[in-house]
Design a protein around this motif. Sequence first.
Motif, PDB file in Angstrom:
ATOM      1  N   LEU A 181       7.775  -3.812   7.725  1.00 17.54           N
ATOM      2  CA  LEU A 181       7.266  -4.737   8.731  1.00 17.54           C
ATOM      3  C   LEU A 181       7.201  -4.110  10.116  1.00 17.54           C
ATOM      4  O   LEU A 181       6.358  -4.495  10.934  1.00 17.54           O
ATOM      5  CB  LEU A 181       8.119  -6.002   8.775  1.00 17.54           C
ATOM      6  N   GLN A 182       8.044  -3.141  10.390  1.00 15.66           N
ATOM      7  CA  GLN A 182       7.992  -2.467  11.692  1.00 15.66           C
ATOM      8  C   GLN A 182       6.731  -1.622  11.830  1.00 15.66           C
ATOM      9  O   GLN A 182       6.263  -1.375  12.936  1.00 15.66           O
ATOM     10  CB  GLN A 182       9.244  -1.610  11.883  1.00 15.66           C
ATOM     11  N   ASN A 183       6.192  -1.153  10.686  1.00 16.71           N
ATOM     12  CA  ASN A 183       4.899  -0.476  10.666  1.00 16.71           C
ATOM     13  C   ASN A 183       4.881   0.776  11.539  1.00 16.71           C
ATOM     14  O   ASN A 183       3.882   1.083  12.199  1.00 16.71           O
ATOM     15  CB  ASN A 183       3.791  -1.446  11.117  1.00 16.71           C
ATOM     16  N   GLU A 184       5.988   1.525  11.526  1.00 13.99           N
ATOM     17  CA  GLU A 184       6.084   2.723  12.360  1.00 13.99           C
ATOM     18  C   GLU A 184       6.348   3.984  11.559  1.00 13.99           C
ATOM     19  O   GLU A 184       6.250   5.093  12.102  1.00 13.99           O
ATOM     20  CB  GLU A 184       7.192   2.535  13.405  1.00 13.99           C
ATOM     21  N   VAL A 185       6.697   3.864  10.284  1.00 11.32           N
ATOM     22  CA  VAL A 185       6.989   5.021   9.446  1.00 11.32           C
ATOM     23  C   VAL A 185       6.269   4.834   8.119  1.00 11.32           C
ATOM     24  O   VAL A 185       5.723   3.766   7.827  1.00 11.32           O
ATOM     25  CB  VAL A 185       8.499   5.197   9.207  1.00 11.32           C
ATOM     26  N   GLN A 186       6.301   5.883   7.286  1.00  6.69           N
ATOM     27  CA  GLN A 186       5.689   5.744   5.970  1.00  6.69           C
ATOM     28  C   GLN A 186       6.575   4.907   5.066  1.00  6.69           C
ATOM     29  O   GLN A 186       7.773   5.128   4.938  1.00  6.69           O
ATOM     30  CB  GLN A 186       5.468   7.109   5.321  1.00  6.69           C
ATOM     31  N   THR A 187       5.967   3.930   4.444  1.00  6.23           N
ATOM     32  CA  THR A 187       6.610   3.116   3.421  1.00  6.23           C
ATOM     33  C   THR A 187       5.818   3.330   2.139  1.00  6.23           C
ATOM     34  O   THR A 187       4.995   4.257   2.085  1.00  6.23           O
ATOM     35  CB  THR A 187       6.645   1.645   3.887  1.00  6.23           C
ATOM     36  N   PRO A 188       6.024   2.590   1.064  1.00  3.64           N
ATOM     37  CA  PRO A 188       5.309   2.899  -0.179  1.00  3.64           C
ATOM     38  C   PRO A 188       3.789   2.902   0.002  1.00  3.64           C
ATOM     39  O   PRO A 188       3.227   2.072   0.719  1.00  3.64           O
ATOM     40  CB  PRO A 188       5.728   1.761  -1.118  1.00  3.64           C
ATOM     41  N   THR A 189       3.141   3.859  -0.630  1.00  8.02           N
ATOM     42  CA  THR A 189       1.683   3.888  -0.697  1.00  8.02           C
ATOM     43  C   THR A 189       1.281   3.751  -2.158  1.00  8.02           C
ATOM     44  O   THR A 189       2.011   4.165  -3.061  1.00  8.02           O
ATOM     45  CB  THR A 189       1.108   5.197  -0.132  1.00  8.02           C
ATOM     46  N   THR A 190       0.105   3.169  -2.392  1.00 11.36           N
ATOM     47  CA  THR A 190      -0.301   2.944  -3.773  1.00 11.36           C
ATOM     48  C   THR A 190      -0.476   4.242  -4.534  1.00 11.36           C
ATOM     49  O   THR A 190      -0.284   4.287  -5.757  1.00 11.36           O
ATOM     50  CB  THR A 190      -1.594   2.123  -3.836  1.00 11.36           C
ATOM     51  N   CYS A 191      -0.833   5.330  -3.847  1.00 11.57           N
ATOM     52  CA  CYS A 191      -1.022   6.599  -4.549  1.00 11.57           C
ATOM     53  C   CYS A 191       0.295   7.323  -4.809  1.00 11.57           C
ATOM     54  O   CYS A 191       0.334   8.287  -5.561  1.00 11.57           O
ATOM     55  CB  CYS A 191      -1.980   7.508  -3.771  1.00 11.57           C
ATOM     56  N   ASN A 192       1.385   6.854  -4.205  1.00  7.72           N
ATOM     57  CA  ASN A 192       2.641   7.587  -4.287  1.00  7.72           C
ATOM     58  C   ASN A 192       3.700   6.889  -5.119  1.00  7.72           C
ATOM     59  O   ASN A 192       4.493   7.525  -5.812  1.00  7.72           O
ATOM     60  CB  ASN A 192       3.179   7.829  -2.867  1.00  7.72           C
TER      61      ASN A 192
END
Length: 298
Positions: free
Chosen positions: A167-178
Amino acid sequence: MADNAPGQPRVTAIIVVFNGERYLREAADSIIGQSLTDWELLVVDDGSTDQSAVIIRDYEQRLPGKVRLLSHHDNRNHGISASRNRGLAEARGAYVAFLDADDTWLPEKLSEQVSIMESDPALGMIYGRTLIWHSWQEAADRADFYYPLGVEPDARYEPPLLFELLLQNEVQTPTTCNALMRASLFETLGGFENSFRLMFEDQTFFAKALAFAPAYVSGRAWAKYRQHSESCSVACAEAGTEGAARITFLKWLNRTMADRGASFRIRAAIWKALARETRKVSERSIKRWLRQWLPCRE
Protein backbone atom coordinates in the motif's frame (compact mmCIF):
# COMPACT_ATOMS: atom_id res chain seq x y z
CA MET A 1 -6.64 -26.89 -8.44
CA ALA A 2 -5.33 -29.77 -6.36
CA ASP A 3 -2.26 -30.87 -4.40
CA ASN A 4 -0.31 -32.46 -7.24
CA ALA A 5 -2.27 -35.71 -7.54
CA PRO A 6 -0.66 -38.48 -9.61
CA GLY A 7 -0.41 -37.51 -13.25
CA GLN A 8 -0.90 -33.81 -12.54
CA PRO A 9 1.80 -31.15 -13.02
CA ARG A 10 3.60 -29.59 -10.09
CA VAL A 11 3.17 -26.06 -11.48
CA THR A 12 0.55 -24.44 -13.67
CA ALA A 13 1.93 -21.51 -15.66
CA ILE A 14 -0.65 -19.10 -17.07
CA ILE A 15 -0.14 -16.56 -19.86
CA VAL A 16 -2.91 -14.15 -20.83
CA VAL A 17 -2.51 -12.74 -24.33
CA PHE A 18 -4.38 -10.02 -26.18
CA ASN A 19 -2.86 -9.29 -29.59
CA GLY A 20 0.56 -10.16 -28.22
CA GLU A 21 2.10 -11.98 -31.17
CA ARG A 22 5.23 -9.80 -31.16
CA TYR A 23 6.60 -11.17 -27.87
CA LEU A 24 4.52 -14.28 -27.23
CA ARG A 25 7.00 -16.89 -28.45
CA GLU A 26 9.73 -15.46 -26.25
CA ALA A 27 7.45 -15.62 -23.21
CA ALA A 28 6.36 -19.20 -23.93
CA ASP A 29 9.92 -20.33 -24.62
CA SER A 30 11.05 -18.98 -21.25
CA ILE A 31 8.55 -21.35 -19.59
CA ILE A 32 9.41 -24.31 -21.81
CA GLY A 33 13.10 -23.73 -21.03
CA GLN A 34 12.67 -24.01 -17.25
CA SER A 35 15.06 -26.35 -15.46
CA LEU A 36 12.04 -27.75 -13.58
CA THR A 37 10.06 -29.61 -16.23
CA ASP A 38 7.01 -30.67 -14.18
CA TRP A 39 4.69 -27.91 -15.43
CA GLU A 40 1.72 -27.25 -17.66
CA LEU A 41 1.27 -24.04 -19.66
CA LEU A 42 -2.21 -22.59 -20.11
CA VAL A 43 -2.44 -19.69 -22.56
CA VAL A 44 -5.69 -17.73 -22.36
CA ASP A 45 -6.46 -15.88 -25.58
CA ASP A 46 -8.44 -12.82 -24.53
CA GLY A 47 -10.09 -12.14 -27.88
CA SER A 48 -6.97 -11.57 -29.98
CA THR A 49 -7.34 -10.62 -33.64
CA ASP A 50 -3.68 -11.21 -34.54
CA GLN A 51 -1.76 -14.51 -34.84
CA SER A 52 -1.48 -15.18 -31.10
CA ALA A 53 -3.80 -18.21 -31.16
CA VAL A 54 -2.01 -19.65 -34.22
CA ILE A 55 1.31 -19.38 -32.41
CA ILE A 56 0.04 -21.26 -29.35
CA ARG A 57 -1.67 -23.96 -31.43
CA ASP A 58 1.76 -24.71 -32.84
CA TYR A 59 3.06 -25.21 -29.29
CA GLU A 60 0.05 -27.42 -28.50
CA GLN A 61 0.92 -29.70 -31.42
CA ARG A 62 4.59 -29.89 -30.49
CA LEU A 63 3.97 -30.34 -26.76
CA PRO A 64 0.67 -32.22 -26.40
CA GLY A 65 -0.53 -32.40 -22.82
CA LYS A 66 1.94 -29.71 -21.74
CA VAL A 67 0.53 -26.64 -23.51
CA ARG A 68 -3.16 -25.78 -23.85
CA LEU A 69 -4.87 -22.85 -25.54
CA LEU A 70 -7.96 -21.50 -23.74
CA SER A 71 -10.43 -18.75 -24.58
CA HIS A 72 -13.64 -17.27 -23.25
CA HIS A 73 -16.99 -18.85 -24.15
CA ASP A 74 -17.73 -16.09 -26.67
CA ASN A 75 -14.13 -15.70 -27.90
CA ARG A 76 -14.30 -12.00 -27.05
CA ASN A 77 -12.13 -9.72 -24.91
CA HIS A 78 -13.01 -9.88 -21.21
CA GLY A 79 -9.94 -8.19 -19.70
CA ILE A 80 -6.86 -9.54 -18.01
CA SER A 81 -8.44 -10.30 -14.61
CA ALA A 82 -11.26 -12.40 -16.07
CA SER A 83 -8.72 -14.12 -18.30
CA ARG A 84 -6.44 -15.01 -15.39
CA ASN A 85 -9.47 -16.40 -13.59
CA ARG A 86 -10.28 -18.42 -16.73
CA GLY A 87 -6.83 -19.98 -16.51
CA LEU A 88 -7.19 -20.63 -12.79
CA ALA A 89 -10.40 -22.55 -13.40
CA GLU A 90 -8.45 -25.02 -15.57
CA ALA A 91 -5.26 -25.16 -13.49
CA ARG A 92 -4.21 -28.57 -12.17
CA GLY A 93 -0.90 -27.75 -10.48
CA ALA A 94 -0.19 -27.51 -6.77
CA TYR A 95 1.42 -24.15 -7.54
CA VAL A 96 0.41 -21.36 -9.92
CA ALA A 97 2.58 -18.78 -11.66
CA PHE A 98 1.64 -16.08 -14.15
CA LEU A 99 3.60 -14.54 -17.00
CA ASP A 100 2.46 -11.63 -19.12
CA ALA A 101 2.84 -12.22 -22.84
CA ASP A 102 5.58 -9.59 -23.19
CA ASP A 103 7.72 -10.66 -20.21
CA THR A 104 10.07 -13.60 -19.59
CA TRP A 105 11.19 -15.94 -16.83
CA LEU A 106 14.78 -16.83 -16.02
CA PRO A 107 15.53 -20.58 -16.31
CA GLU A 108 15.79 -21.41 -12.59
CA LYS A 109 12.63 -19.60 -11.49
CA LEU A 110 10.34 -22.56 -10.95
CA SER A 111 12.98 -24.92 -9.60
CA GLU A 112 14.21 -22.49 -6.96
CA GLN A 113 10.78 -21.21 -5.99
CA VAL A 114 9.17 -24.63 -5.67
CA SER A 115 12.09 -25.83 -3.54
CA ILE A 116 11.56 -22.99 -1.06
CA MET A 117 7.78 -23.43 -1.01
CA GLU A 118 8.05 -27.15 -0.35
CA SER A 119 10.42 -26.54 2.55
CA ASP A 120 7.70 -24.52 4.32
CA PRO A 121 4.14 -25.83 3.71
CA ALA A 122 2.61 -22.80 5.47
CA LEU A 123 3.88 -20.36 2.84
CA GLY A 124 1.21 -18.96 0.56
CA MET A 125 3.49 -17.19 -1.88
CA ILE A 126 7.08 -16.45 -2.83
CA TYR A 127 8.55 -13.63 -4.89
CA GLY A 128 11.95 -12.11 -5.59
CA ARG A 129 13.47 -9.35 -7.65
CA THR A 130 12.10 -8.40 -11.07
CA LEU A 131 14.39 -6.84 -13.67
CA ILE A 132 12.94 -3.64 -15.11
CA TRP A 133 14.01 -4.53 -18.61
CA HIS A 134 14.93 -1.78 -21.06
CA SER A 135 17.91 -3.45 -22.75
CA TRP A 136 15.76 -5.79 -24.84
CA GLN A 137 15.91 -2.89 -27.30
CA GLU A 138 19.35 -2.15 -28.69
CA ALA A 139 18.53 1.54 -28.81
CA ALA A 140 17.21 1.71 -25.25
CA ASP A 141 17.79 5.10 -23.65
CA ARG A 142 17.59 3.76 -20.08
CA ALA A 143 19.55 1.11 -18.21
CA ASP A 144 17.98 -1.97 -16.65
CA PHE A 145 17.43 -1.78 -12.91
CA TYR A 146 15.74 -3.35 -9.89
CA TYR A 147 13.43 -1.67 -7.42
CA PRO A 148 14.37 -2.17 -3.75
CA LEU A 149 12.48 -4.94 -1.96
CA GLY A 150 11.83 -2.88 1.16
CA VAL A 151 12.66 -5.81 3.49
CA GLU A 152 15.65 -8.01 4.15
CA PRO A 153 15.71 -10.69 1.43
CA ASP A 154 15.71 -14.46 1.84
CA ALA A 155 13.26 -14.48 4.71
CA ARG A 156 9.66 -15.39 5.51
CA TYR A 157 7.26 -12.64 6.55
CA GLU A 158 4.01 -12.94 8.44
CA PRO A 159 1.07 -10.74 7.46
CA PRO A 160 0.37 -7.89 7.31
CA LEU A 161 3.86 -6.35 6.98
CA LEU A 162 4.16 -6.98 3.23
CA PHE A 163 0.55 -5.84 2.77
CA GLU A 164 1.50 -2.51 4.31
CA LEU A 165 4.50 -2.22 1.99
CA LEU A 166 2.27 -2.87 -1.02
CA LEU A 167 0.00 0.00 0.00
CA GLN A 168 2.92 2.38 0.52
CA ASN A 169 3.74 1.85 -3.17
CA GLU A 170 7.41 2.78 -2.75
CA VAL A 171 9.25 -0.55 -3.16
CA GLN A 172 8.88 -3.68 -5.24
CA THR A 173 6.16 -6.00 -4.04
CA PRO A 174 4.89 -9.13 -5.85
CA THR A 175 4.72 -8.91 -9.63
CA THR A 176 2.68 -11.28 -11.76
CA CYS A 177 5.76 -12.34 -13.71
CA ASN A 178 7.75 -13.09 -10.56
CA ALA A 179 5.49 -14.59 -7.89
CA LEU A 180 4.66 -18.26 -7.31
CA MET A 181 1.49 -19.00 -5.36
CA ARG A 182 0.14 -22.12 -3.70
CA ALA A 183 -3.01 -23.13 -5.60
CA SER A 184 -4.91 -23.59 -2.35
CA LEU A 185 -4.50 -19.85 -1.70
CA PHE A 186 -6.82 -19.09 -4.62
CA GLU A 187 -9.34 -21.58 -3.30
CA THR A 188 -9.30 -19.80 0.07
CA LEU A 189 -9.17 -16.16 -1.04
CA GLY A 190 -10.61 -16.22 -4.54
CA GLY A 191 -8.82 -15.00 -7.63
CA PHE A 192 -8.66 -11.64 -9.39
CA GLU A 193 -11.42 -9.03 -9.49
CA ASN A 194 -13.03 -9.13 -12.94
CA SER A 195 -14.03 -5.47 -12.89
CA PHE A 196 -10.33 -4.47 -12.88
CA ARG A 197 -9.43 -4.83 -16.54
CA LEU A 198 -6.22 -2.83 -16.42
CA MET A 199 -4.21 -1.05 -13.72
CA PHE A 200 -3.94 -2.57 -10.23
CA GLU A 201 -5.67 -5.73 -11.45
CA ASP A 202 -2.81 -7.84 -10.10
CA GLN A 203 -3.03 -6.19 -6.70
CA THR A 204 -6.64 -7.28 -6.26
CA PHE A 205 -5.21 -10.73 -5.55
CA PHE A 206 -1.79 -9.87 -4.12
CA ALA A 207 -3.31 -7.56 -1.49
CA LYS A 208 -5.54 -10.37 -0.23
CA ALA A 209 -2.66 -12.83 -0.23
CA LEU A 210 -0.29 -10.55 1.69
CA ALA A 211 -3.01 -9.64 4.19
CA PHE A 212 -3.77 -13.22 5.18
CA ALA A 213 -0.89 -15.59 4.27
CA PRO A 214 2.84 -15.81 5.06
CA ALA A 215 5.12 -14.99 2.13
CA TYR A 216 8.81 -15.52 1.38
CA VAL A 217 10.83 -12.69 -0.15
CA SER A 218 13.99 -13.74 -2.01
CA GLY A 219 16.95 -11.71 -3.16
CA ARG A 220 17.06 -13.73 -6.38
CA ALA A 221 16.03 -12.28 -9.73
CA TRP A 222 13.57 -14.57 -11.52
CA ALA A 223 11.84 -12.49 -14.19
CA LYS A 224 12.30 -9.72 -16.76
CA TYR A 225 9.58 -7.09 -17.00
CA ARG A 226 9.72 -5.64 -20.52
CA GLN A 227 9.39 -1.87 -20.79
CA HIS A 228 7.74 -0.60 -23.96
CA SER A 229 5.42 2.16 -25.06
CA GLU A 230 2.73 -0.18 -26.42
CA SER A 231 1.46 -1.29 -23.02
CA CYS A 232 -1.83 0.17 -21.83
CA SER A 233 -0.36 0.88 -18.40
CA VAL A 234 2.13 3.25 -20.03
CA ALA A 235 -0.67 4.89 -21.98
CA CYS A 236 -2.71 5.45 -18.82
CA ALA A 237 0.31 6.80 -16.96
CA GLU A 238 0.93 9.28 -19.75
CA ALA A 239 -2.73 10.30 -19.59
CA GLY A 240 -2.31 11.19 -15.93
CA THR A 241 -4.90 8.71 -14.67
CA GLU A 242 -2.71 6.42 -12.56
CA GLY A 243 -3.47 8.21 -9.30
CA ALA A 244 -7.22 7.99 -9.84
CA ALA A 245 -6.86 4.31 -10.72
CA ARG A 246 -5.07 3.75 -7.44
CA ILE A 247 -7.91 5.42 -5.53
CA THR A 248 -10.39 3.13 -7.30
CA PHE A 249 -8.32 0.15 -6.19
CA LEU A 250 -8.00 1.34 -2.57
CA LYS A 251 -11.75 1.94 -2.27
CA TRP A 252 -12.41 -1.55 -3.60
CA LEU A 253 -9.84 -2.96 -1.17
CA ASN A 254 -11.41 -1.15 1.77
CA ARG A 255 -14.79 -2.75 1.02
CA THR A 256 -13.24 -6.17 0.46
CA MET A 257 -11.28 -6.14 3.72
CA ALA A 258 -14.33 -4.95 5.64
CA ASP A 259 -16.32 -7.87 4.22
CA ARG A 260 -13.56 -10.28 5.25
CA GLY A 261 -13.39 -8.93 8.80
CA ALA A 262 -9.76 -7.82 8.43
CA SER A 263 -7.88 -6.52 11.45
CA PHE A 264 -7.81 -2.87 12.46
CA ARG A 265 -4.14 -2.73 11.42
CA ILE A 266 -5.03 -3.76 7.86
CA ARG A 267 -7.99 -1.37 7.65
CA ALA A 268 -5.89 1.48 9.05
CA ALA A 269 -3.21 0.90 6.41
CA ILE A 270 -5.85 1.24 3.69
CA TRP A 271 -7.32 4.42 5.21
CA LYS A 272 -3.85 5.94 5.45
CA ALA A 273 -3.11 5.11 1.80
CA LEU A 274 -6.48 6.53 0.71
CA ALA A 275 -5.89 9.76 2.59
CA ARG A 276 -2.47 10.14 1.00
CA GLU A 277 -3.76 9.52 -2.52
CA THR A 278 -6.85 11.73 -2.32
CA ARG A 279 -4.65 14.67 -1.36
CA LYS A 280 -2.69 14.16 -4.59
CA VAL A 281 -5.48 13.46 -7.08
CA SER A 282 -8.15 15.89 -8.15
CA GLU A 283 -11.81 14.97 -8.62
CA ARG A 284 -11.43 15.81 -12.29
CA SER A 285 -8.65 13.23 -12.65
CA ILE A 286 -10.80 10.59 -10.98
CA LYS A 287 -13.67 11.24 -13.39
CA ARG A 288 -11.26 11.09 -16.34
CA TRP A 289 -9.95 7.73 -15.13
CA LEU A 290 -13.44 6.29 -14.72
CA ARG A 291 -14.24 7.28 -18.31
CA GLN A 292 -11.07 5.65 -19.62
CA TRP A 293 -10.48 2.48 -17.64
CA LEU A 294 -13.25 0.36 -19.19
CA PRO A 295 -12.13 0.82 -22.83
CA CYS A 296 -8.51 0.07 -21.98
CA ARG A 297 -7.07 -3.34 -22.62
CA GLU A 298 -4.13 -5.16 -21.16
